[in-house]
Scaffold this active site. Structure first.
Site, PDB file in Angstrom:
ATOM      1  N   ARG A   1      15.009 -12.292 107.607  1.00 42.52           N
ATOM      2  CA  ARG A   1      15.932 -11.385 107.346  1.00 42.52           C
ATOM      3  C   ARG A   1      15.165 -10.490 106.024  1.00 42.52           C
ATOM      4  NH1 ARG A   1      21.776 -13.041 104.957  1.00 42.52           N
ATOM      5  NH2 ARG A   1      20.601 -13.666 103.089  1.00 42.52           N
TER       6      ARG A   1
ATOM      7  N   ARG B   1      15.738  -7.617 101.428  1.00 42.73           N
ATOM      8  CA  ARG B   1      16.777  -7.871 100.317  1.00 42.73           C
ATOM      9  C   ARG B   1      16.100  -8.638  99.090  1.00 42.73           C
ATOM     10  NH1 ARG B   1      22.369 -10.871 102.238  1.00 42.73           N
ATOM     11  NH2 ARG B   1      21.926 -11.729 100.267  1.00 42.73           N
TER      12      ARG B   1
ATOM     13  N   LYS C   1      26.631 -16.383 108.757  1.00 42.41           N
ATOM     14  CA  LYS C   1      28.082 -16.125 108.514  1.00 42.41           C
ATOM     15  C   LYS C   1      28.709 -14.643 108.271  1.00 42.41           C
ATOM     16  CE  LYS C   1      27.700 -17.137 103.576  1.00 42.41           C
ATOM     17  NZ  LYS C   1      28.009 -15.890 103.064  1.00 42.41           N
TER      18      LYS C   1
ATOM     19  N   ARG D   1      33.420 -19.802  96.092  1.00 42.82           N
ATOM     20  CA  ARG D   1      31.815 -20.180  96.394  1.00 42.82           C
ATOM     21  C   ARG D   1      31.834 -21.413  95.403  1.00 42.82           C
ATOM     22  NH1 ARG D   1      28.745 -15.902  98.119  1.00 42.82           N
ATOM     23  NH2 ARG D   1      26.347 -16.403  97.825  1.00 42.82           N
TER      24      ARG D   1
ATOM     25  N   ARG E   1      19.231 -20.441  95.841  1.00 39.08           N
ATOM     26  CA  ARG E   1      20.647 -19.872  96.510  1.00 39.08           C
ATOM     27  C   ARG E   1      21.028 -21.403  97.284  1.00 39.08           C
ATOM     28  NH1 ARG E   1      19.573 -15.152  99.535  1.00 39.08           N
ATOM     29  NH2 ARG E   1      22.008 -14.707  99.696  1.00 39.08           N
TER      30      ARG E   1
HETATM   31  P1  AMP Z   1      25.913 -13.294  99.500  1.00 39.26           P
HETATM   32  O1  AMP Z   1      25.485 -12.190 100.185  1.00 39.26           O
HETATM   33  O2  AMP Z   1      27.290 -13.787  99.906  1.00 39.26           O
HETATM   34  O3  AMP Z   1      24.899 -14.248  99.721  1.00 39.26           O
HETATM   35  O4  AMP Z   1      25.909 -13.062  98.170  1.00 39.26           O
HETATM   36  C1  AMP Z   1      24.806 -12.375  97.337  1.00 39.26           C
HETATM   37  C2  AMP Z   1      24.812 -12.610  96.006  1.00 39.26           C
HETATM   38  O5  AMP Z   1      26.158 -12.177  95.623  1.00 39.26           O
HETATM   39  C3  AMP Z   1      25.254 -14.035  95.504  1.00 39.26           C
HETATM   40  O6  AMP Z   1      23.827 -14.785  95.468  1.00 39.26           O
HETATM   41  C4  AMP Z   1      25.682 -13.891  93.996  1.00 39.26           C
HETATM   42  O7  AMP Z   1      24.901 -13.548  93.202  1.00 39.26           O
HETATM   43  C5  AMP Z   1      26.574 -12.983  94.389  1.00 39.26           C
HETATM   44  N1  AMP Z   1      27.954 -13.465  94.741  1.00 39.26           N
HETATM   45  C6  AMP Z   1      28.364 -13.172  95.974  1.00 39.26           C
HETATM   46  N2  AMP Z   1      29.632 -13.869  96.099  1.00 39.26           N
HETATM   47  C7  AMP Z   1      29.912 -14.759  94.992  1.00 39.26           C
HETATM   48  C8  AMP Z   1      30.986 -15.252  94.523  1.00 39.26           C
HETATM   49  N3  AMP Z   1      32.106 -15.626  95.154  1.00 39.26           N
HETATM   50  N4  AMP Z   1      30.745 -15.620  93.085  1.00 39.26           N
HETATM   51  C9  AMP Z   1      29.683 -15.314  92.437  1.00 39.26           C
HETATM   52  N5  AMP Z   1      28.881 -14.654  92.850  1.00 39.26           N
HETATM   53  C10 AMP Z   1      28.840 -13.996  94.152  1.00 39.26           C
END
Ligand code: AMP
Length: 200
Positions: free
Chosen positions: A131, A137, A17, A92, A148
């Site tokens: 990745r 990461r 995404k 989310r 996750r």
């Molecule tokens: P992502 O790259 O979107 O998977 O985000 C990485 C991390 O950032 C997630 O595992 C959360 O710890 C935090 N995070 C990103 N977006 C949100 C959100 N909308 N609400 C809460 N935590 C978030």
């Protein structure tokens, strides 16, 4: 034809995404608003926000709805997001959907389309492992990936039911080449009359 392009892309970690969101945003000339990217940039730069969310994101947990919502409201209030934006990673959970609804309603706005990227779980896990190797990461270890993905299933997938009831979801097959998947998304958006928004 809609004159706005307020979009959300949703999919499990490893669905692509982030990559597809960036491509679509570029094609439509709208900014991508990725909460994950905002957190990572702040962590890398050692800002107070970064310090605050470092441990939470590293453990694969969600940052608080209040803090995340504030970041999104600030970003979406900027001029370049007036006619369109592509949200990646927010909302989310159901509470964040409510928060976003409230923010958009104040501006007489709503999401024009929600792109759901559908990828089999085994493929997501495989892509995440790759990745992890490529980008290093800290939240891409096996254990954290599993957590996750579990949070995605329990908290994020239900938001799609809300948007589905509103008729805004396009489910896109996320398996294929990058170009094929982008073309599928563009076709779905075009079918909704969503193109590059008029300048405001
Ligand atoms: P992502 O790259 O979107 O998977 O985000 C990485 C991390 O950032 C997630 O595992 C959360 O710890 C935090 N995070 C990103 N977006 C949100 C959100 N909308 N609400 C809460 N935590 C978030």
């Amino acid at each position: 034809m809609t004159r706005t392009a307020r979009l959300l892309i949703v999919g499990p970690q490893g669905s692509g995404k982030g990559t597809q969101g960036a491509r679509i945003a570029q094609a439509l000339g709208i900014p991508t608003v990725s909460t994950g990217d905002v957190f990572r940039a702040n962590i890398a730069a050692g800002t107070p926000l970064g310090e605050q969310v470092k441990a939470i994101t590293a453990a694969g947990n969600l940052v608080s709805d209040e803090l995340t919502g504030q970041i999104v409201r600030d970003r979406l209030s900027q001029d370049d997001a007036a006619a369109g934006f592509l949200l990646d990673g927010y909302p989310r959970n159901l509470r964040q959907v409510q928060d976003l609804d409230g923010f958009l309603a104040e501006r007489d706005a709503h999401l024009d389309a929600v792109i759901e990227l559908s990828v089999p779980r085994a493929e997501s896990i495989e892509r995440l492992a790759l990745r992890a190797k490529e980008q290093g990461r800290t939240d891409d270890t096996d254990e954290i990936i599993a957590k996750r993905l579990a949070i995605y299933e329990s908290e994020t997938a239900p938001i799609l039911d809300v948007y589905r009831e509103r008729g805004t979801v396009d489910t896109i097959d996320g398996v294929g080449t990058l170009d094929e998947i982008t073309e599928r998304i563009v076709a779905a958006l075009t079918a909704r009359g969503i193109t590059r928004p008029a300048a405001v």
